[in-house]
Design a protein around this motif. Structure first.
Motif: not given
Length: 777
Positions: A256, A272, A274, A543, A546-547, A550, A721, A723, A757
């Protein structure tokens, strides 16, 4: 059962829902969006959670029933004697009794009527909807759902995250190999991790006002704190081997992070989460959206429990990862027949005989025994007492309800302080720009002769040692002898912070013992590096970036081992061309465990061979069970001439392991990593192939940020995720429906394998499926 037209299973193929259902709690509406996500709305909370119960009962009934049967010790009643030992263990651990006291404890709270409404919704779904395929295959109908069953789901999750027998296993390693070797092979801390709370974050010291404890810091083992030495004998191999079957895998973990608005491309933080849990069909989580008179929330819940656990509401978002705090202790007793010494007196064990129903066989009787500390488990003439924070009345479900109603950080903090068990790393962010990290849960302070000590040992329960003041197993605890929740590690408004089950904070900043060990630290270090680099670049964290975090497949183990492996091959005069070609491929590799990578395949199989070659023989000759082996980080820290590498040395062992790995690849015809690492390993609890998922190649390992360990299997069980000034993304490993005949049984599994996602709507969507109207049900 499968006979055309007349077979008993085909009734389950009718996937339509009842259009109108009478509810004793009033009107509500149930919709399903294009991904099969349930959206429930109502003007009264009892009506809302009755409909949630109905939706979960219609979509996940067999899963819910299987889970409660597991923890009530009632699996054998429907599957036969194959699960008898599981039933014995779960009854002897008395999880159901702990659930009963928790249900009674919260009955008069604000969630009491809502749990009752949820229960009634589940039971009315049983009456109105089709019996699940699995129940038809096994030939039984589930018993009515109860409020205590929902409390039992809380205990199940808490045990899966904190129910470790590591202390017992480490004590046996000390007995078999000596204290020095035990500390070397199973160190309490690793040198390469990055703590969650870093220098300059949070208070200078947590628990500064608490009484001094052994070692003067919060660590254990070879870091200067406790040393794991016990005053009593360790438990033997047979008992430990049995117990090891019923604990979570050591590699289960989660990721996270929270990013403050000052580093995003908008006006609010990004959060985020996971959670890496066991993967199965259907998934561990149930995705849902609720819209009631006082709150709206979207996220995931555990089937069998009504409230969102990870998700967001109109004000903020939250998530959890496992903290790794030590909340379980073990005791040996001076026993004489049916009594045991406790201090200056002798006490009788509380003993109850329970009958286990066995489908197709003779019923069995199991003896459930308890001491003052909690359950007592026996095997092969040995026994051990267990104290675990989940064995008392807890308010975690109350905390989740209040969290979903929170209107800002103050509300969220107040809610989370009621989160008794399990201990978790809680992250929060809200639309006002606040962020927060707080470790949740109750942490015991153990005492011996009035002095606080570490919990990394087996205690003499007769002395008595290791007492928890204020703890009442199977009753209501005052928690007076526990670390105050205000002294749990926390950070208010961090600019950015990440968690991955690593060390929470440097031990010299703790005024109490917190944990015997943490995860290796590979994921935690990698996430911190990626975020640090982005912040230093002054590029916004959005995002899109952050993708990539992840989905990062960089494996820190490879960075530690591959250079030495390549050097070992190139230094050997007798290395053949096949071995040298493999070394060249590894030398050019970027250490990413991608599904289409040949080098990732070679490294994955080599790592397994190398670990096995290093320790298998010595451990097989000991009483230590197969599930306990030194971690990769520990192996990497061993010197080249360590005794564990044998007389030929590490380089020779590395080459031998590579030859064996290449031979296996050749024999099996594998080409790339995705040939062995795929979603086909994710099966159904009934172990029927057609109920599992198709095989789609998947990247990642149990040590990468994008996490997937096929051996469990375990990995990203819900990937979110959020935002708070932009999109909400999410993904399940499978589908949201537990109905095999539904299009939503497995419609997300390929996307999950590809890391794609979904963009989630914050509004309830979909045509009206079921309308709940005032009535008697």
């Amino acid at each position: 059962q499968f006979a055309p037209l007349s077979g008993s299973v085909w009734g389950a193929a009718r996937t339509s829902r009842q259009g109108v259902v009478e509810s004793p709690y009033g009107p509500a509406q149930l919709r399903y969006d294009d991904e099969g996500v349930a959206g429930v709305s109502a003007d009264a909370e009892p009506a809302l959670y009755y409909a949630v119960g109905y939706a979960q009962g219609a979509d996940r009934l067999f899963q819910m029933d299987l889970q409660r049967r597991l923890f009530r010790g009632k699996l054998s009643a429907v599957v036969g004697d194959a699960t008898l030992d599981s039933d014995r263990f779960h009854r002897q651990m008395a999880f159901a009794e702990a659930a009963e006291v928790t249900a009674e404890h919260v009955r008069e709270s604000e969630i009491g009527p809502l749990l009752a409404a949820y229960r009634d919704g589940v039971n009315d779904a049983m009456d109105h909807e089709e019996l699940p395929l699995e129940c038809r295959l096994l030939g039984y109908e589930p018993d009515p759902w109860t409020v205590a069953d929902s409390a039992l789901i809380e205990k199940l999750i808490a045990w899966q995250l904190t129910g470790s027998f590591r202390t017992l296993r480490r004590a046996l390693v000390r007995e078999e190999f000596g204290a020095e070797m035990a500390d070397q092979l199973f160190p309490a801390r690793v040198d390469h991790d990055t703590p969650i709370i870093r220098e300059g974050q949070g208070p200078e010291r947590f628990g500064a006002g608490l009484s001094p404890q052994a070692g003067g810091d919060g660590g254990s083992g070879n870091d200067g704190g406790g040393n794991g030495a016990s005053s009593v004998e360790p438990v033997g191999g047979p008992l430990l081997a049995r117990l090891s079957r019923f604990e979570p895998h050591s590699e289960l973990g989660s990721n996270s992070w929270v990013i403050g608005a000052e580093h995003t491309d908008g006006d609010a933080p990004i959060l985020s989460n996971d959670p890496h849990l066991s993967l199965q069909a259907p998934p561990t989580w149930y995705e849902m959206q609720v819209d009631g008179p006082e709150h709206r929330a979207r996220g995931v819940a555990f089937p069998g429990s009504p409230f969102v656990v990870i998700g967001e509401n109109d004000h903020g978002a939250w998530g959890f990862t496992n903290a790794g705090a030590d909340v379980i202790d073990f005791y040996r007793y001076d026993r004489d027949g049916e009594t045991y010494r406790y201090g200056d007196e002798r006490r009788e064990f509380a003993v109850e005989e329970q009958e286990i129903e066995v489908d197709g066989g003779d019923n069995e009787t199991v003896e459930v025994r308890k001491s003052v500390h909690g359950p007592v488990i026996e095997e092969s003439g040995q026994e051990v007492g267990v104290a675990w924070t989940g064995h008392t009345a807890t308010e975690t479900t109350v905390a989740l309800y209040r969290l979903s109603h929170s209107a800002g950080m103050a509300d969220a903090r107040a809610a989370i302080e009621q989160f008794d068990a399990p201990t978790q790393n809680f992250l929060y962010a809200d639309r006002d720009g606040n962020t927060r990290y707080h470790m949740t849960g109750r942490v015991p302070i153990r005492t011996v002769d009035g002095e606080a000590v570490h919990g990394d040992r087996i205690f003499d329960g007769s002395a008595p040692e290791g007492e928890w003041a204020g703890f009442e197993p199977f009753g209501e605890s005052t928690w007076e002898g526990f670390v105050p929740v205000s002294e749990n590690p926390h950070v208010v408004n961090p600019e950015y912070l990440s968690t991955a089950n690593q060390r929470i904070v440097d031990d010299d900043r703790l005024g109490y013992y917190l944990a015997a060990s943490y995860a290796d630290g590979y994921r935690g270090r990698r996430i911190a590096e990626l975020l640090d680099d982005r912040v230093e670049s002054e590029e916004p964290i959005d995002l899109d970036f952050l993708r990539t975090v992840g989905r990062d497949t960089y494996d820190g183990r490879a960075a530690e081992f591959v250079p030495d492996l390549v050097a070992a091959v190139r230094a050997a005069e007798d290395a053949d061309e096949t071995l040298r070609a493999a070394a060249d491929r590894l030398d050019e590799w970027d250490y990413r465990m991608d599904a289409d990578s040949r080098a990732a395949l070679v490294f994955d199989l080599w790592m397994a061979e190398f670990q096995d070659a290093t320790f298998a023989e010595a451990f097989e000759e000991s009483d230590v069970d197969d599930g306990f082996r030194p971690s990769p980080a520990t192996i990497a820290a061993l010197s080249e001439d360590s005794r564990w590498f044998g007389s030929s040395g590490r380089a020779a062992l590395m080459r031998r392991a590579l030859r064996d790995a290449l031979a296996e690849i050749d024999d099996e015809g594998h080409e790339v990593y995705g040939d062995v690492n795929h979603t086909g390993h994710i099966g159904h609890p009934l172990e029927l192939d057609f109920l599992g998922y198709d095989a789609h190649p998947r990247g990642g390992t149990g040590w990468t940020v994008w996490n997937y360990g096929r051996g469990g299997p375990w990995g990203g069980s819900w990937e979110m995720q959020d935002d708070l000034d932009g999109d909400l993304l999410g993904l399940l490993p499978g589908g949201n429906s537990g109905d095999y005949f539904s299009t939503h049984y497995d419609d997300q599994i390929e996307r999950w394998a590809n890391g794609e996602y979904r963009t989630l709507s914050r509004e309830i969507e979909g045509d009206l499926t079921t309308r709940f109207v005032e009535g008697d049900g």
